[in-house]
Scaffold this active site. Structure first.
Site, short mmCIF file in Angstrom:
data_model
loop_
_atom_site.label_atom_id
_atom_site.label_comp_id
_atom_site.label_asym_id
_atom_site.label_seq_id
_atom_site.Cartn_x
_atom_site.Cartn_y
_atom_site.Cartn_z
N GLU A 283 54.53 -40.94 63.90
CA GLU A 283 53.11 -41.18 63.60
C GLU A 283 52.99 -42.19 62.46
O GLU A 283 53.54 -41.99 61.39
CB GLU A 283 52.43 -39.86 63.19
N LYS B 34 46.43 -30.11 65.56
CA LYS B 34 47.13 -30.30 64.29
C LYS B 34 46.57 -29.26 63.32
O LYS B 34 45.36 -29.25 63.08
CB LYS B 34 46.87 -31.73 63.79
N ARG C 257 46.32 -45.97 57.43
CA ARG C 257 45.80 -46.02 56.05
C ARG C 257 46.26 -47.26 55.31
O ARG C 257 46.02 -47.40 54.11
CB ARG C 257 46.22 -44.75 55.29
C1 3PG Z 1 49.13 -37.04 56.40
O1 3PG Z 1 48.24 -37.36 57.17
O2 3PG Z 1 49.38 -37.61 55.34
C2 3PG Z 1 49.98 -35.91 56.83
O3 3PG Z 1 49.27 -34.77 57.01
C3 3PG Z 1 51.23 -35.73 56.03
O4 3PG Z 1 51.17 -34.73 55.11
P1 3PG Z 1 52.42 -34.55 54.12
O5 3PG Z 1 52.54 -35.81 53.32
O6 3PG Z 1 52.05 -33.37 53.26
O7 3PG Z 1 53.63 -34.28 54.95
#
Ligand code: 3PG
Length: 217
Positions: free
Chosen positions: A47, A134, A51
């Site tokens: 993924e 999720k 961002r």
């Molecule tokens: C995100 O979108 O940043 C994810 O949920 C990842 O979360 P994490 O950095 O706590 O693994």
């Protein structure tokens, strides 16, 4: 692609891996070596969060690699579904869900993993036809105990818990019947990417992949 088809595709895809690495990539030049290291370690479902300004180009490059299933994370607006799809993303992930994002993903044919953390949110998504969600933010929302409690009266929902997960606590989630895989950024520390430390990243991916055997996956 309707929500039911969307969840079916993602359940099939995600059951092959114990962990979906969540990556915030700032330079798309790392796309190929980074994805190659993860795939060699056994984690071929990746993924990329939308961002950063490099996200779409990173998705485009990773999508061309054989065996790589790349998705776009942090989908918050309908237009991001179209952008992700045209970059080659095979799925989208959202921290929650909104009618406009769900509609856009359906119209674009982009399978969506929508986020939910309360019984009402889960019920609403089940009503729409989603069965794979999720669970976010997993740790802050009560961790595997909360998820176990929620799945009691909602046994038809399957989850990819994400948010605060690491090698230490991933096992507790993966031991639950309702959990297909977990997501997390811990597998790929930003520093290692900036340093081009592909060997280490491959090793961490392989380490995360061993969770599969432990969870009977
Ligand atoms: C995100 O979108 O940043 C994810 O949920 C990842 O979360 P994490 O950095 O706590 O693994």
């Amino acid at each position: 692609m309707n929500p039911g088809q969307s969840s079916t595709f993602l359940l099939q895809t995600c059951k092959e891996v114990p962990v979906i690495p969540v990556l915030e990539v700032t330079d798309d030049a790392v796309a190929e070596p980074l994805a190659a290291a993860l795939i060699e370690g056994g984690l071929h479902v990746i993924e990329i969060t939308l961002r950063t300004s490099a996200a779409l180009q990173t998705i485009e490059k990773m999508a061309r690699l054989p065996g790589c299933v790349v998705g776009a994370g942090s989908i918050l607006k309908p237009g991001q579904a179209a952008a992700a799809k045209s970059a080659g993303a095979e799925f989208g992930v959202s921290p929650g869900s909104s009618d406009s994002v769900v509609r856009a993903c359906r119209d674009e044919g982009l399978p969506l993993l929508p986020g939910a953390v309360t019984a009402s949110e889960i019920m609403s998504l089940l009503d729409q036809g989603f069965s794979f969600l999720k669970f976010f933010p997993a740790e802050a929302a009560g961790g595997y105990r909360a998820l176990k409690a929620l799945s009691g009266p909602l046994p038809q929902a399957r989850f990819c818990p994400t948010g605060g997960i690491n090698l230490g606590n991933a096992r507790q989630y993966l031991a639950l019947d309702c959990v297909v895989c977990v997501g997390g950024s811990w597998v790929v520390p930003g520093e290692a990417v900036r340093a081009g430390n592909w060997k280490e990243i491959r090793r961490w991916a392989a380490e995360a992949y061993t969770l599969n055997a432990e969870s009977g996956g």
